[in-house]
Design an enzyme around this catalytic site. Structure first.
Site, PDB file in Angstrom:
ATOM      1  CE  LYS A  79      -3.822  -1.839   2.934  1.00  0.00           C
ATOM      2  NZ  LYS A  79      -5.154  -1.286   1.931  1.00  0.00           N
ATOM      3  NE  ARG A 138     -10.403 -10.358  -1.932  1.00  0.00           N
ATOM      4  CZ  ARG A 138     -10.922  -8.966  -2.881  1.00  0.00           C
ATOM      5  NH1 ARG A 138     -11.507 -10.202  -4.179  1.00  0.00           N
ATOM      6  NH2 ARG A 138     -11.080  -8.087  -2.533  1.00  0.00           N
TER       7      ARG A 138
HETATM    8  N1  BES Z   1      -8.060  -4.316   4.368  1.00  0.00           N
HETATM    9  C1  BES Z   1      -8.266  -3.439   2.954  1.00  0.00           C
HETATM   10  C2  BES Z   1      -9.215  -2.780   3.017  1.00  0.00           C
HETATM   11  C3  BES Z   1      -9.366  -1.733   3.730  1.00  0.00           C
HETATM   12  C4  BES Z   1      -9.392  -0.079   2.957  1.00  0.00           C
HETATM   13  C5  BES Z   1     -10.317  -2.032   4.810  1.00  0.00           C
HETATM   14  C6  BES Z   1      -9.905   1.076   4.030  1.00  0.00           C
HETATM   15  C7  BES Z   1     -10.301  -0.115   5.674  1.00  0.00           C
HETATM   16  C8  BES Z   1     -10.115   0.787   4.975  1.00  0.00           C
HETATM   17  C9  BES Z   1      -7.960  -4.889   2.883  1.00  0.00           C
HETATM   18  O1  BES Z   1      -7.223  -5.716   2.513  1.00  0.00           O
HETATM   19  C10 BES Z   1      -8.100  -4.285   0.859  1.00  0.00           C
HETATM   20  O2  BES Z   1      -6.585  -3.630   0.147  1.00  0.00           O
HETATM   21  N2  BES Z   1      -8.655  -5.124  -0.006  1.00  0.00           N
HETATM   22  C11 BES Z   1      -8.589  -4.024  -1.338  1.00  0.00           C
HETATM   23  C12 BES Z   1      -8.426  -5.127  -2.347  1.00  0.00           C
HETATM   24  C13 BES Z   1      -7.747  -4.816  -4.003  1.00  0.00           C
HETATM   25  C14 BES Z   1      -6.502  -5.399  -4.145  1.00  0.00           C
HETATM   26  C15 BES Z   1      -8.926  -5.572  -4.717  1.00  0.00           C
HETATM   27  C16 BES Z   1      -9.223  -2.603  -2.326  1.00  0.00           C
HETATM   28  O3  BES Z   1     -10.201  -2.425  -1.163  1.00  0.00           O
HETATM   29  O4  BES Z   1      -8.421  -1.190  -2.676  1.00  0.00           O
HETATM   30 MN    MN Z   2      -5.567  -5.206   2.032  1.00  0.00          MN
END
Ligand code: BES
Ligand code: MN
Ligand code: ZN
Length: 511
Positions: free
Chosen positions: A291, A365
């Protein structure tokens, strides 16, 4: 934790640091709400106009403090806004009461004892005020106030040593029918529930260098012992032996190895079993699909789903509900390293299905899939998973509302309605079948990513692949409401909120 006491006596004679009264927003200025009659009398019936002079309107969340006149033992009267005056035959709704009590409790941090004289006649209203006050009085102080603080009270000046104010010490609900069984039960329920919500908030707020999967499992084990809950922990060796490729794949980049925790509360007369599955990523860096800065500072919150499941199981046990509740905590830390899963790797999941990991940041997931497959083996009457799963759900529903997806429309509706009753904002979301093909993989049975549009629903569809035939299942994406970054409001503090716990407890009660 802040203490709660019910009292039949009136507000005027009570020794406390403050008396809390409610005011509503009327057409011609603030209206003093029922429960505050004795206080208003001490003001010669002019409390409303005194407050109006001070600029009060009765708007939700508004707090106005007035020095007490002679005749009241407490030195300060705190008027909290309840929002609009209810209709002629209506009473104040539970959520306005909960929020008002929370705002008042926050405004009274640093004080020892406050008497709450809000409109709380019915058991339901008593419960709402108690919940709001005890949730609003929350503070996370374990890491503030110098090394001698240790998060404890110093009992002295109302401040943690060198640190911020301690939460309000005691909440006294005055004018309640404290000998009424239903009122007493409502207060007891509020105490158990809010203690567990606040414990979940602590877990979410604990920095990820301290709350590792192993540490979380240890907290669950200890709490299980205390509350007659059976706890089993699978460590990395047991996970490898069992073939939990999803949980291991996510956790393998971290120096802090993953865990799968099973919590089981059973009641001898229970006829049904509810299974709860929580995403417990103790820190989500994104892994090799790292990230960017600006997106990882709050990712200690990524175990909020597991914290919610943990709290719900413990609350069910403390309340002695006539239902079996099994909780599954899928705990891992998602880190990049030489041993981390790479984009392009294929994982063999606990179910036997293979997953091509296209983005290591879609890790939730993967851990959930293994836990869901495992939960299905026990054939519960329903499964609900809770997860901070996608940023897409935050884009769709904002920061205060969680999304509900399910393989059963009636079950989704039930959860939506129970959330509403619990005072939690949620909204039903679909699982459109056409989004499934975006996860087709040339190499594996499925990829862990699909179309960007509708990303929250894509994640839900991925999870659905791991639900056994015939099992009722719902998925709560709490990525928005789990962690509050703005200023506190009502009973919602900054940081971990304890999202979905009150809904899960209602669901367990409804079984
Ligand atoms: N933990 C994150 C989602 C999240 C985002 C939680 C903001 C709380 C606040 C999750 O693991 C994630 O990174 N999801 C990605 C998925 C994508 C790579 C398909 C996302 O939502 O960008
Ligand atoms: Mn994530
Ligand atoms: Zn995540």
């Amino acid at each position: 934790m802040t203490a709660l006491t019910l009292s039949t006596s009136g507000a005027a004679s009570l020794r406390a640091d403050a008396i809390v009264v409610g005011i509503a927003k009327g057409a011609k200025g603030p209206v003093v709400a029922p429960g505050a009659e004795a206080v208003d009398k001490a003001f010669d019936g002019k409390l409303g106009s005194v407050l109006e002079t001070l600029g009060a309107s009765g708007a939700e969340g508004e707090v106005t403090k007035v020095p007490s006149p002679a005749g009241l033992k407490a030195p300060v009267v705190l008027a909290v806004g309840l929002g609009p005056v209810p209709g002629k035959d209506d009473s104040y709704g539970t959520e306005p009461l909960r929020r008002a009590a929370g705002s008042a409790a926050r405004a009274l941090s640093g004080r020892k004892k406050a008497a709450f004289a809000l409109p709380a006649e019915s058991a339901e209203a008593v419960e709402a005020v108690a919940e709001g006050a005890l949730l609003g009085a929350y503070a996370f102080l374990a890491y503030q106030g110098g090394e001698n603080n240790g998060g404890g009270r110093n009992g002295g000046n109302g401040k943690a040593e060198n640190g911020p104010k301690l939460p309000l010490g005691e909440v006294l609900l005055v004018g309640t029918k404290s000998r009424d069984k239903a009122v007493k039960a409502a207060a007891d329920r509020a105490i158990a529930l809010t203690e567990e919500v606040n414990r979940a908030r602590d877990l979410v707020n604990t920095p990820p260098n301290d709350l590792t999967p192993e540490a979380f499992a240890a907290v669950a084990t200890a709490a299980g012992k205390e509350n007659g809950i059976k706890v089993q922990v699978l460590d990395e060796k047991a996970l490898a032996k069992g073939g939990y490729g999803g949980i291991l794949g996510v956790g393998q980049g971290s120096a802090n190895p993953p865990r799968l925790v099973r919590l089981s509360y059973t009641h001898p007369d229970a006829e049904k079993t509810l299974a709860l599955v929580g995403k417990g990523i103790t820190y989500d860096s994104g892994g090799i699909s790292l990230k960017p800065a600006g997106h990882n500072e709050t990712m200690k919150c990524d175990m909020s789903g597991a914290a919610a499941v943990f709290a719900a199981v413990v609350t069910a046990a403390r309340l002695g509900l006539t239902v079996n509740v099994t909780g599954w905590l899928a705990l891992a830390e998602n880190m990049p390293s030489g041993s981390a899963t790479r984009p392009g790797d294929v994982l063999r999941m606990y179910s036997g299905k293979t997953v091509e990991v296209l983005n290591t940041d879609a890790e939730g997931r993967l851990v959930l899939a293994d836990a869901l497959t495992r939960a299905c083996e026990e054939k519960p009457d329903a499964i609900v998973d809770v997860a901070t799963l996608t940023g897409a759900m935050v884009l769709a529903l904002g920061n205060r509302t969680f999304g509900i997806m399910a393989n059963d429309d009636a079950f989704r509706t039930t959860i939506h309605e129970l959330a509403e009753e619990a005072g939690e904002a949620s909204w039903p979301m679909p699982l459109p079948a056409d989004l499934r093909k975006g996860m087709d993989s040339p190499t594996a049975d499925i990829a862990n990513m699909g179309e960007r549009m509708g990303g929250g629903l894509v994640a839900g569809l991925f999870l659905k692949e791991f639900i056994a035939e015939g099992i009722t299942w719902a998925h709560l994406d709490i990525a928005g409401p789990a962690f509050h970054e703005g200023a506190p409001y009502g009973y919602t503090p900054k940081g971990g909120t304890g999202s979905a716990i009150r809904t899960l407890v209602k669901l367990a009660e409804s079984f």
